[in-house]
Design a protein around this motif. Structure first.
Motif, PDB file in Angstrom:
ATOM      1  N   MET A 358      26.813   5.523   3.081  1.00  0.00           N
ATOM      2  CA  MET A 358      28.224   5.376   2.745  1.00  0.00           C
ATOM      3  C   MET A 358      28.681   6.448   1.764  1.00  0.00           C
ATOM      4  SD  MET A 358      28.837   3.114   4.818  1.00  0.00           S
ATOM      5  CE  MET A 358      30.586   3.310   4.534  1.00  0.00           C
ATOM      6  N   ASP A 359      27.737   7.176   1.170  1.00  0.00           N
ATOM      7  CA  ASP A 359      28.082   8.288   0.288  1.00  0.00           C
ATOM      8  C   ASP A 359      28.031   9.624   1.028  1.00  0.00           C
ATOM      9  OD1 ASP A 359      28.910   9.116  -2.306  1.00  0.00           O
ATOM     10  OD2 ASP A 359      26.894   9.862  -2.717  1.00  0.00           O
ATOM     11  N   GLY A 360      27.940   9.559   2.359  1.00  0.00           N
ATOM     12  CA  GLY A 360      28.031  10.769   3.166  1.00  0.00           C
ATOM     13  C   GLY A 360      26.722  11.341   3.656  1.00  0.00           C
ATOM     14  N   LYS A 361      25.601  10.687   3.401  1.00  0.00           N
ATOM     15  CA  LYS A 361      24.310  11.205   3.866  1.00  0.00           C
ATOM     16  C   LYS A 361      24.020  10.674   5.271  1.00  0.00           C
ATOM     17  CE  LYS A 361      22.378  11.835  -0.761  1.00  0.00           C
ATOM     18  NZ  LYS A 361      21.287  11.490  -1.707  1.00  0.00           N
ATOM     19  N   ILE A 362      24.643  11.307   6.257  1.00  0.00           N
ATOM     20  CA  ILE A 362      24.531  10.849   7.644  1.00  0.00           C
ATOM     21  C   ILE A 362      23.841  11.892   8.527  1.00  0.00           C
ATOM     22  CG2 ILE A 362      26.551   9.341   7.503  1.00  0.00           C
ATOM     23  CD1 ILE A 362      28.161  11.576   8.865  1.00  0.00           C
ATOM     24  N   ASP A 363      23.170  12.865   7.906  1.00  0.00           N
ATOM     25  CA  ASP A 363      22.569  13.952   8.683  1.00  0.00           C
ATOM     26  C   ASP A 363      21.480  13.461   9.636  1.00  0.00           C
ATOM     27  OD1 ASP A 363      23.851  16.495   7.532  1.00  0.00           O
ATOM     28  OD2 ASP A 363      23.253  15.385   5.758  1.00  0.00           O
ATOM     29  N   GLY A 364      20.778  12.399   9.249  1.00  0.00           N
ATOM     30  CA  GLY A 364      19.750  11.855  10.137  1.00  0.00           C
ATOM     31  C   GLY A 364      20.343  11.365  11.439  1.00  0.00           C
ATOM     32  N   PHE A 365      21.504  10.721  11.380  1.00  0.00           N
ATOM     33  CA  PHE A 365      22.174  10.230  12.585  1.00  0.00           C
ATOM     34  C   PHE A 365      22.652  11.402  13.447  1.00  0.00           C
ATOM     35  CE2 PHE A 365      22.645   6.774   9.522  1.00  0.00           C
ATOM     36  CZ  PHE A 365      22.201   5.695  10.275  1.00  0.00           C
ATOM     37  N   ILE A 366      23.224  12.416  12.796  1.00  0.00           N
ATOM     38  CA  ILE A 366      23.721  13.584  13.518  1.00  0.00           C
ATOM     39  C   ILE A 366      22.570  14.318  14.191  1.00  0.00           C
ATOM     40  CG2 ILE A 366      24.803  15.858  13.226  1.00  0.00           C
ATOM     41  CD1 ILE A 366      26.522  14.609  11.011  1.00  0.00           C
ATOM     42  N   LYS A 367      21.471  14.488  13.476  1.00  0.00           N
ATOM     43  CA  LYS A 367      20.304  15.170  14.030  1.00  0.00           C
ATOM     44  C   LYS A 367      19.764  14.430  15.252  1.00  0.00           C
ATOM     45  CE  LYS A 367      15.501  16.300  12.946  1.00  0.00           C
ATOM     46  NZ  LYS A 367      14.435  16.245  11.907  1.00  0.00           N
TER      47      LYS A 367
END
Length: 381
Positions: A358-367
């Protein structure tokens, strides 16, 4: 020699082929040739006669230089780390082990970022992204969830050095937002954010419910590439009409006293079915009406492009009926706060670090999305 140095030396040797392979995936030689061409264009007489065109070339030059420099820095870092291993072996010195560990972690992270960029082969992946948010049914609870998603993506943009502009915003009656649209600007913004297109589901104990019940809320995220002069989208001038209105701000001196807000109406007719629909776009970004008109037209072109792309994707989906569908309107991800779980239903990727997401750390999902679907998305474009 410390056995850990031996292990890291082997790791460095193992990752070298992948590092060399990235040069081919990035078409490094082609980028260098392109950079020579761009430099020659800037040195040509009359380059600055057309400021708009020259500025685009300058931006393209900087982007190309940055990509080449990034790769060359990785090569240099690899050489430096190998030198540390060799020095430690010769001098039997363990003092540089921490520097080696930190450097190797940074190198592998840079290589992974670079590898993800090679997956962005879609025709419009390099473009800026238009991101729209819409609260689902459920009143204040859904509107609060919509605002949480808005914050999550703007935090992601900030973390990655992207800039964003608020294009349109409708606040909720008690809290949150009913809808909002932002423009996220940066290299490959659309390529990364296209993975976020769809319906996002929240499950939590609602702070707006006096009984403390567990509630489910939905909000939709709609992502399109920002069209520019390189994308051919036809807009029939005869089907365009404009209204103007006063833009409302936060109050006081921020309230616009002139009619700078614009409302574009486009009478869209589906070229295949003949079905008619009015597309309505509002823009209150600036106090300059001509600028708002120009941006509203860009938003219209983005929508028209997206409709054409989805039609093409639907046709492809009929042929590949056995494969997963990635389409607007599908529930793509669930955020379950009390179970500390966020799960993507398309890839199966999940994490328990809800606060970080929720603080913007969504790179794992994008990857995870790009690794599974990037090639298929590129073919559909």
């Amino acid at each position: 020699m410390n056995i850990e140095f031996d292990a890291y030396k082997q790791k460095l040797n193992d990752c070298r082929p992948a590092l060399d392979g990235l040069a081919d995936s990035l078409n490094l030689e082609g980028m260098r040739n392109e950079l020579e061409r761009l430099h020659a264009m800037q040195e040509a007489p009359g380059f600055w006669d057309d400021p708009e065109k020259s500025q685009k070339i300058v931006v393209k030059t900087r982007q190309t230089e940055s990509k080449i420099e990034h790769y060359e820095k990785m090569l240099s870092n690899w050489d430096d780390l190998m030198t540390i291993c060799e020095m430690a072996e010769e001098e039997d010195d363990d003092s540089m082990l921490e520097e080696l560990k930190t450097g190797f972690a940074a190198l592998t992270e840079d290589m992974e970022t670079c590898r993800l960029e090679t997956l962005l082969t879609g025709h419009y992946d390099k473009n800026n992204a238009m991101m729209s948010f819409q609260a689902g049914a459920g009143g204040t609870e859904a509107q609060d969830w919509c605002q949480m998603l808005y914050r999550m993506y703007t935090r992601w943009a900030e973390r990655h050095g992207y800039t964003y502009q608020l294009m349109d915003y409708e606040a909720g009656e008690e809290a949150g937002i009913k809808s909002a649209t932002i423009l996220i600007e940066g290299d490959n913004a659309y390529g990364y954010l296209k993975s976020e297109n769809g319906v996002h589901r929240l499950v939590r104990v609602s702070p707006f419910n006096a009984q403390g019940k567990r509630m489910t809320s939905f909000a939709s995220v709609f992502v399109t590439p920002l069209v520019d002069d390189t994308i051919e989208v036809y807009v029939d001038p005869a089907k365009v009409s404009w209204d103007t209105f006063r833009s409302s701000g936060a109050g006081g001196q921020n309230v616009n006293k002139v009619e700078s807000g614009v409302r574009l109406r486009y009478q869209y007719e589906d070229p295949d079915t003949g079905e008619k629909e009015e597309i309505l776009i509002e823009n209150t970004e600036t106090r300059d009406q001509p600028k708002n008109r120009a941006k509203a037209m860009l938003l219209l072109k983005s929508q028209l492009y997206d409709r054409a792309l989805k039609k093409k994707q639907a046709e492809q989906a009929k042929i590949e009926a056995g494969k997963k569908k990635i389409e607007w309107g599908s529930q793509i991800r669930s955020y379950v706060f009390d179970d500390r779980r966020v799960k993507d239903h398309r890839t199966g990727y999940q994490t328990s670090d809800v606060d970080a997401v929720m603080d913007g750390k969504i790179d794992g999902f994008i990857k995870a999305y790009l690794m599974e679907f990037a090639a298929a998305d590129a073919e559909k474009e």
